[in-house]
Design an enzyme around this catalytic site. Structure first.
Site, PDB file in Angstrom:
ATOM      1  N   SER A  63      64.908  94.947   9.136  1.00 19.89           N
ATOM      2  CA  SER A  63      64.461  95.645  10.345  1.00 19.89           C
ATOM      3  C   SER A  63      64.782  94.840  11.604  1.00 19.89           C
ATOM      4  CB  SER A  63      62.965  95.918  10.270  1.00 19.89           C
ATOM      5  OG  SER A  63      62.624  96.528   9.047  1.00 19.89           O
TER       6      SER A  63
HETATM    7  N1  SAH Z   1      60.966  94.769   5.864  1.00 19.17           N
HETATM    8  C1  SAH Z   1      62.247  94.951   5.217  1.00 19.17           C
HETATM    9  C2  SAH Z   1      62.707  96.367   5.450  1.00 19.17           C
HETATM   10  C3  SAH Z   1      63.706  96.836   4.452  1.00 19.17           C
HETATM   11  S1  SAH Z   1      64.216  98.507   4.685  1.00 19.17           S
HETATM   12  C4  SAH Z   1      63.234  93.953   5.797  1.00 19.17           C
HETATM   13  O1  SAH Z   1      63.120  93.663   6.985  1.00 19.17           O
HETATM   14  O2  SAH Z   1      64.117  93.505   5.070  1.00 19.17           O
HETATM   15  C5  SAH Z   1      62.988  99.396   3.767  1.00 19.17           C
HETATM   16  C6  SAH Z   1      62.923  99.122   2.297  1.00 19.17           C
HETATM   17  O3  SAH Z   1      62.046 100.090   1.710  1.00 19.17           O
HETATM   18  C7  SAH Z   1      64.228  99.235   1.519  1.00 19.17           C
HETATM   19  O4  SAH Z   1      64.508  98.004   0.910  1.00 19.17           O
HETATM   20  C8  SAH Z   1      63.964 100.323   0.465  1.00 19.17           C
HETATM   21  O5  SAH Z   1      64.558 100.055  -0.784  1.00 19.17           O
HETATM   22  C9  SAH Z   1      62.447 100.259   0.373  1.00 19.17           C
HETATM   23  N2  SAH Z   1      61.779 101.450  -0.147  1.00 19.17           N
HETATM   24  C10 SAH Z   1      62.063 102.761   0.087  1.00 19.17           C
HETATM   25  N3  SAH Z   1      61.191 103.561  -0.593  1.00 19.17           N
HETATM   26  C11 SAH Z   1      60.341 102.717  -1.257  1.00 19.17           C
HETATM   27  C12 SAH Z   1      59.230 102.921  -2.130  1.00 19.17           C
HETATM   28  N4  SAH Z   1      58.803 104.137  -2.474  1.00 19.17           N
HETATM   29  N5  SAH Z   1      58.594 101.831  -2.621  1.00 19.17           N
HETATM   30  C13 SAH Z   1      58.996 100.585  -2.307  1.00 19.17           C
HETATM   31  N6  SAH Z   1      60.045 100.334  -1.490  1.00 19.17           N
HETATM   32  C14 SAH Z   1      60.712 101.379  -0.971  1.00 19.17           C
END
Ligand code: SAH
Length: 219
Positions: A63
């Site tokens: 993010s």
């Molecule tokens: N805070 C993280 C954001 C990653 S993007 C960072 O800064 O790296 C959001 C993430 O949510 C992705 O990795 C995706 O795989 C995950 N995601 C999507 N749906 C999900 C679910 N139902 N349960 C767990 N993770 C999920």
């Protein structure tokens, strides 16, 4: 005592302070201290301290720092709070939460990202964070209830199990809306169990994908 900040860390702190309304020193210091470069693939390390969301593989992104700052500000987490991040991806936000002194749990649906996040956190010396692979729309009941829940992916509504795993007096922050844009919503559960919602800034997050398909409708 915290190690002296790196030049890159100080630059990121300044960028976050400039591009968001967040001026809380504890939050800005976390951006200064946690090495964002460690959470990125090698070809993007040179861009680690830009205030940009960047690809981390498997169609996902780390993010944007100023957006994470807004979420952390809305979350208002305090030391020793038990915090769950749903969609922990690279693990960067988990490291920031750990730096804020919280007891941190992450859930990520992509096994490869969860494994990579565990390895990155270990490598930078963050050893007190649990990263679980699974469908975070169901929360992480094994460690509930939580003082704070941060959802780092967007959906049309806050999943019920997450609200159920929030302690009384607890707070949840999540991007709620359509696929193209969402509103950062803060949901608070008061001591009587009543929920209070507040809308914040608009944002764009990758979708929260539910793996637990609802049962088919009755014929
Ligand atoms: N805070 C993280 C954001 C990653 S993007 C960072 O800064 O790296 C959001 C993430 O949510 C992705 O990795 C995706 O795989 C995950 N995601 C999507 N749906 C999900 C679910 N139902 N349960 C767990 N993770 C999920």
């Amino acid at each position: 005592m915290a190690p002296p900040p790196t030049l890159e860390g100080s630059a990121l702190r300044a960028r976050v302070a400039r591009s968001s309304s967040v001026q809380e020193p504890r939050i800005l210091e976390a951006f200064e201290q946690v090495p964002r470069a460690a959470f990125l693939p090698p070809n993007l390390v040179s861009r680690a301290y830009e205030d940009q969301a960047l690809p981390i593989g498997l169609g996902q992104t780390i993010s944007q720092p100023s957006m994470i700052a807004l979420m952390l500000d809305a979350l208002d987490c305090q030391p020793r709070h038990r915090v769950l991040e749903v969609g922990s991806g690279s693990g960067y936000v988990l490291a920031l939460l750990s730096h804020l002194g919280c007891d941190v749990f992450g859930i990520e649906r992509q096994a490869e990202l969860a494994a990579r996040a565990r390895e990155t956190l270990r490598r930078i010396g963050v050893t007190d964070v649990v990263v679980q692979e699974g469908d975070g729309t169901l929360g992480l009941p094994a460690h509930a209830p939580y003082d704070r829940i941060l959802v780092s992916a967007g959906a049309a509504a806050i999943p019920d199990p997450l609200v159920a795993q929030l302690r009384e007096g607890g707070r949840l922050v999540m991007p709620v809306g359509g696929a193209d844009s969402q509103i950062l919503v803060t949901c608070e559960r008061d001591d009587k169990g009543t929920l209070h919602y507040r809308a914040g800034s608009s944002c764009v997050f990758v979708p929260l994908i539910s793996d637990s398909t609802p049962p088919p409708p009755l014929p």
